[in-house]
Design a protein around this motif. Sequence first.
Motif, mmCIF file in Angstrom:
data_model
loop_
_atom_site.group_PDB
_atom_site.id
_atom_site.type_symbol
_atom_site.label_atom_id
_atom_site.label_comp_id
_atom_site.label_asym_id
_atom_site.label_seq_id
_atom_site.Cartn_x
_atom_site.Cartn_y
_atom_site.Cartn_z
ATOM 1 N N SER A 77 21.450 -162.727 -65.333
ATOM 2 C CA SER A 77 19.975 -164.011 -66.099
ATOM 3 C C SER A 77 20.837 -163.918 -66.881
ATOM 4 O O SER A 77 21.245 -163.805 -68.068
ATOM 5 C CB SER A 77 18.871 -162.978 -66.247
ATOM 6 O OG SER A 77 17.997 -163.792 -67.290
ATOM 7 N N TYR A 110 27.079 -157.135 -69.614
ATOM 8 C CA TYR A 110 26.687 -158.151 -68.531
ATOM 9 C C TYR A 110 25.452 -158.021 -68.110
ATOM 10 O O TYR A 110 25.113 -157.103 -67.825
ATOM 11 C CB TYR A 110 27.795 -158.027 -67.849
ATOM 12 C CG TYR A 110 27.121 -158.089 -66.359
ATOM 13 C CD1 TYR A 110 27.654 -158.920 -65.729
ATOM 14 C CD2 TYR A 110 26.925 -157.012 -65.206
ATOM 15 C CE1 TYR A 110 26.894 -159.964 -64.771
ATOM 16 C CE2 TYR A 110 26.754 -157.498 -63.771
ATOM 17 C CZ TYR A 110 26.822 -158.987 -63.499
ATOM 18 O OH TYR A 110 26.545 -159.879 -61.950
ATOM 19 N N ASP A 111 25.129 -159.608 -68.395
ATOM 20 C CA ASP A 111 23.890 -159.490 -67.026
ATOM 21 C C ASP A 111 23.611 -160.330 -66.231
ATOM 22 O O ASP A 111 24.225 -161.800 -65.863
ATOM 23 C CB ASP A 111 22.776 -159.400 -68.448
ATOM 24 C CG ASP A 111 21.286 -159.155 -67.799
ATOM 25 O OD1 ASP A 111 20.598 -158.039 -67.571
ATOM 26 O OD2 ASP A 111 20.749 -160.109 -66.800
ATOM 27 N N MET A 170 18.820 -164.345 -69.991
ATOM 28 C CA MET A 170 19.595 -162.868 -71.176
ATOM 29 C C MET A 170 20.623 -163.201 -71.746
ATOM 30 O O MET A 170 20.401 -162.639 -73.413
ATOM 31 C CB MET A 170 19.382 -161.895 -69.982
ATOM 32 C CG MET A 170 17.842 -161.441 -70.029
ATOM 33 S SD MET A 170 16.826 -160.510 -71.259
ATOM 34 C CE MET A 170 15.315 -160.117 -70.180
ATOM 35 N N GLY A 220 23.620 -155.013 -66.975
ATOM 36 C CA GLY A 220 23.073 -155.563 -67.404
ATOM 37 C C GLY A 220 21.678 -155.117 -68.548
ATOM 38 O O GLY A 220 21.080 -154.313 -68.920
ATOM 39 N N LYS A 261 18.177 -143.716 -73.950
ATOM 40 C CA LYS A 261 19.170 -144.128 -72.751
ATOM 41 C C LYS A 261 20.081 -144.390 -73.298
ATOM 42 O O LYS A 261 21.287 -144.666 -73.030
ATOM 43 C CB LYS A 261 18.300 -146.035 -72.682
ATOM 44 C CG LYS A 261 17.210 -146.258 -72.378
ATOM 45 C CD LYS A 261 17.109 -148.190 -72.641
ATOM 46 C CE LYS A 261 15.416 -148.262 -71.575
ATOM 47 N NZ LYS A 261 15.493 -149.400 -71.301
ATOM 48 N N MET A 266 11.190 -152.688 -72.809
ATOM 49 C CA MET A 266 12.800 -151.514 -72.966
ATOM 50 C C MET A 266 12.819 -151.485 -73.283
ATOM 51 O O MET A 266 13.663 -149.948 -73.843
ATOM 52 C CB MET A 266 13.675 -152.671 -72.344
ATOM 53 C CG MET A 266 13.115 -153.296 -70.722
ATOM 54 S SD MET A 266 14.566 -154.107 -70.740
ATOM 55 C CE MET A 266 14.812 -155.242 -72.067
HETATM 56 C C1 LIG Z 1 14.535 -153.289 -67.067
HETATM 57 S S1 LIG Z 1 16.149 -154.217 -67.764
HETATM 58 C C2 LIG Z 1 16.996 -153.594 -68.131
HETATM 59 C C3 LIG Z 1 17.875 -153.251 -69.384
HETATM 60 C C4 LIG Z 1 18.473 -152.350 -70.651
HETATM 61 N N1 LIG Z 1 19.695 -152.259 -69.854
HETATM 62 C C5 LIG Z 1 17.581 -151.588 -70.852
HETATM 63 O O1 LIG Z 1 17.768 -150.307 -70.514
HETATM 64 O O2 LIG Z 1 16.941 -151.663 -72.170
HETATM 65 C C6 LIG Z 1 17.164 -154.782 -66.522
HETATM 66 C C7 LIG Z 1 17.963 -156.036 -66.554
HETATM 67 O O3 LIG Z 1 19.227 -155.992 -65.416
HETATM 68 C C8 LIG Z 1 19.594 -156.734 -65.763
HETATM 69 N N2 LIG Z 1 19.899 -157.820 -63.894
HETATM 70 C C9 LIG Z 1 19.644 -157.007 -62.800
HETATM 71 N N3 LIG Z 1 19.652 -157.154 -61.431
HETATM 72 C C10 LIG Z 1 20.926 -157.286 -61.870
HETATM 73 C C11 LIG Z 1 22.340 -157.409 -61.344
HETATM 74 N N4 LIG Z 1 22.226 -157.250 -59.858
HETATM 75 N N5 LIG Z 1 23.000 -157.362 -62.325
HETATM 76 C C12 LIG Z 1 23.263 -158.209 -62.939
HETATM 77 N N6 LIG Z 1 22.563 -157.541 -63.959
HETATM 78 C C13 LIG Z 1 20.989 -157.662 -63.475
HETATM 79 C C14 LIG Z 1 18.489 -158.354 -65.613
HETATM 80 O O4 LIG Z 1 18.365 -159.495 -65.735
HETATM 81 C C15 LIG Z 1 17.560 -157.242 -67.008
HETATM 82 O O5 LIG Z 1 18.013 -157.939 -68.020
#
Ligand SMILES: C[S@@+](CC[C@H](N)C(=O)[O-])C[C@H]1O[C@@H](n2cnc3c(N)ncnc32)[C@H](O)[C@@H]1O
Length: 264
Positions: free
Chosen positions: A64, A61-62, A67, A39, A22, A15
């Motif tokens: 997980s 906010y996440d 995380m 996320g 980003k 990521m």
């Molecule tokens: C691929 S990572 C991206 C992390 C960061 N935003 C980046 O761009 O580097 C996706 C993140 O979204 C979180 N995520 C997935 N579904 C989600 C939801 N419904 N609500 C909040 N977070 C979520 C996952 O736990 C994960 O940490």
Amino acid sequence: MGESIKNYDTYIEGMGKSFQDKLFFMDKIDDITELVDFGCADGTLIEHMSKGLPGVSLIGYDISQEMIKLAKGKDKTSGLFTSDFNEALSIVNANKSLLNLSSVIHEVYSYSMPYAISEFWNSVFNPGFQYIAIRDFCVSSSVNRKADVNDWVKVIQKADANQVLDYESIWGSITENRNLVHFLMKYRYVSNWEREVRENYFPITMEKLLSKVPTDKYEIIYFEDYVLPFTANKIDEDFGIQLHDSTHVKLLLKRKSGVMKYLS
Ligand SMILES: C[S@@+](CC[C@H](N)C(=O)[O-])C[C@H]1O[C@@H](n2cnc3c(N)ncnc32)[C@H](O)[C@@H]1O
């Protein structure tokens, strides 16, 4: 969240590679006082953003909790990290806020039930953030055609045959261009392959994504569809294939003036 992440270090490293891309919105926004990173994962992006946004309250906010625990453990920004979206919203001022959605929409679609997907879009558009930044995988519906036979043959000859078999058993034949492009986006993720092979990187088309924008409330002030240069080079290096379809999108939405602010 579907198949668990076997190797957190590689997931997070993957990521982090494109973090500059980003942050595309940072020079396109007027002064904001709060930013919610939806996320936020382990908070790496927030850490990068904090350098360019002094004085802005950063809220991660996440969904997980794992995380959020990681993010709290390594935070150097005095940001708030939470797995409760309402807690995040409680400290946001609609006039000067930005919601960042980086590489999260495709995960929401891959791992959520339909009702949770509608709730997700409500969380994005109902609070009334001043800006909404989106960056994710995304292909246009024009990706749905037969693959170029010369690209197909290159994958057959150069890819790991078991990886292709595994992929095709889930997504179908790579003679379809969409499937071929999708495979090329994920073959590198060997150490989390069991999770990555199942994750749908292209769950909604560009057309469907754009149709979600409530154009009475928001205008699109930046749009770009593109291929990440790093990914394009790697695919060229590994297979000699030049991608013809955009695989990513960057979108910046701004709330129209006069539209009701719902937060605070
Ligand atoms: C691929 S990572 C991206 C992390 C960061 N935003 C980046 O761009 O580097 C996706 C993140 O979204 C979180 N995520 C997935 N579904 C989600 C939801 N419904 N609500 C909040 N977070 C979520 C996952 O736990 C994960 O940490």
